[in-house]
Design a protein around this motif. Structure first.
Motif, PDB file in Angstrom:
ATOM      1  N   TRP A  67      -3.383 -57.065  -7.676  1.00 25.94           N
ATOM      2  CA  TRP A  67      -2.247 -56.403  -8.325  1.00 25.94           C
ATOM      3  C   TRP A  67      -1.192 -57.427  -8.690  1.00 25.94           C
ATOM      4  N   SER A  68      -0.562 -57.257  -9.826  1.00 22.08           N
ATOM      5  CA  SER A  68       0.453 -58.195 -10.308  1.00 22.08           C
ATOM      6  C   SER A  68       1.652 -57.436 -10.842  1.00 22.08           C
ATOM      7  N   ASP A 104       3.967 -58.744 -12.723  1.00 20.76           N
ATOM      8  CA  ASP A 104       4.138 -59.139 -14.129  1.00 20.76           C
ATOM      9  C   ASP A 104       3.287 -58.272 -15.056  1.00 20.76           C
ATOM     10  N   ARG A 105       2.031 -58.032 -14.654  1.00 23.56           N
ATOM     11  CA  ARG A 105       1.163 -57.201 -15.488  1.00 23.56           C
ATOM     12  C   ARG A 105       1.648 -55.755 -15.508  1.00 23.56           C
TER      13      ARG A 105
END
Length: 239
Positions: free
Chosen positions: A188-189, A191-192
């Motif tokens: 999981w990010s 930013d994304r």
């Protein structure tokens, strides 16, 4: 935060006082006092309170060029989370994106960092896009005119996510490299998630005159973010 008059960067005319951040901060502080610290929603609430206080200080200090736009986005964003809390308290079902966190909030096998990131996932992945649309309607502008505020808020979130990871999962060391939590969180990010929220907000704005499609888009977004939240809350410790 005091309410002050400001000149709109869009029209050059005086506009009304911006929305105060203080009431949502006060509400989150009251929730922090009412909930047990180990409660999964309480873990997220503490994190989000820190974020909201940080953004409030940035608005007050003049970090944002358009204080009214920044405060409006911040408050509309927080109100979506608080509305879910109120709905669940009255026995209503949480949206799909929030449902895993409220369902697993007392599970002994879920770690605090998982609770914090599951809440951030729901709030950014789903609520942020809708808060941008709420703010556009309040301010009478398009999402592109809020991009600077959106980016600056996102920068604060990234810094705080790093702090959260450091506080709730110190390291790294050899044990943590082998820890399932390390691998789970690597999927999981923020930013994304933030990029996805901005794309979703722009898409919903384009669909505003097609309510059926906008509703379907929002429902699918809700469900997809909920699936990610359920993954983040996979129990990793023996109850």
């Amino acid at each position: 935060m005091a309410q002050t008059q400001q000149t709109s960067r869009r029209t050059g005319r005086q506009i009304g006082p911006f929305v105060a951040v203080d009431p949502v901060v006060d509400r989150m502080r009251s929730l922090r006092a009412a909930w047990h610290p180990a409660d999964g929603v309480a873990v997220f609430n503490r994190v989000y309170l820190t974020v909201t206080e940080e953004i409030g200080r940035a608005i007050e200090s003049g970090t944002f060029a358009d204080r009214r736009a920044a405060a409006t986005l911040d408050v509309r964003f927080a109100q979506r989370y608080l509305a879910v809390v109120d709905a669940v308290a009255t026995g209503c079902q949480a949206p799909a994106c929030w449902r895993p966190l409220f369902h697993y909030r007392r599970h002994p096998g879920v770690r605090p960092l998982q609770f914090a990131l599951a809440g951030i996932n729901a709030h950014i992945g789903h609520d942020l896009a809708l808060a941008v649309i709420d703010s556009c309607r309040t301010l009478g502008c398009a999402p592109t005119e809020l991009e600077d505020e959106f980016d600056r808020v996102g920068d604060v979130l990234v810094l705080l996510e790093e702090r959260i990871r450091d506080e709730l999962m110190p390291g790294p060391d050899l044990l943590e490299v082998a820890d399932p939590l390390t691998h789970l969180l690597g999927c999981w990010s923020l930013d994304r998630a933030r990029d996805g929220a901005w794309l979703a907000a722009r898409s919903l704005w384009q669909l505003r005159r097609l309510p059926d499609l906008a509703e379907e888009f929002t429902e699918r977004l809700d469900r997809s973010v909920g699936l990610v939240g359920r993954m983040l809350l996979t129990p990793l410790a023996r109850p």
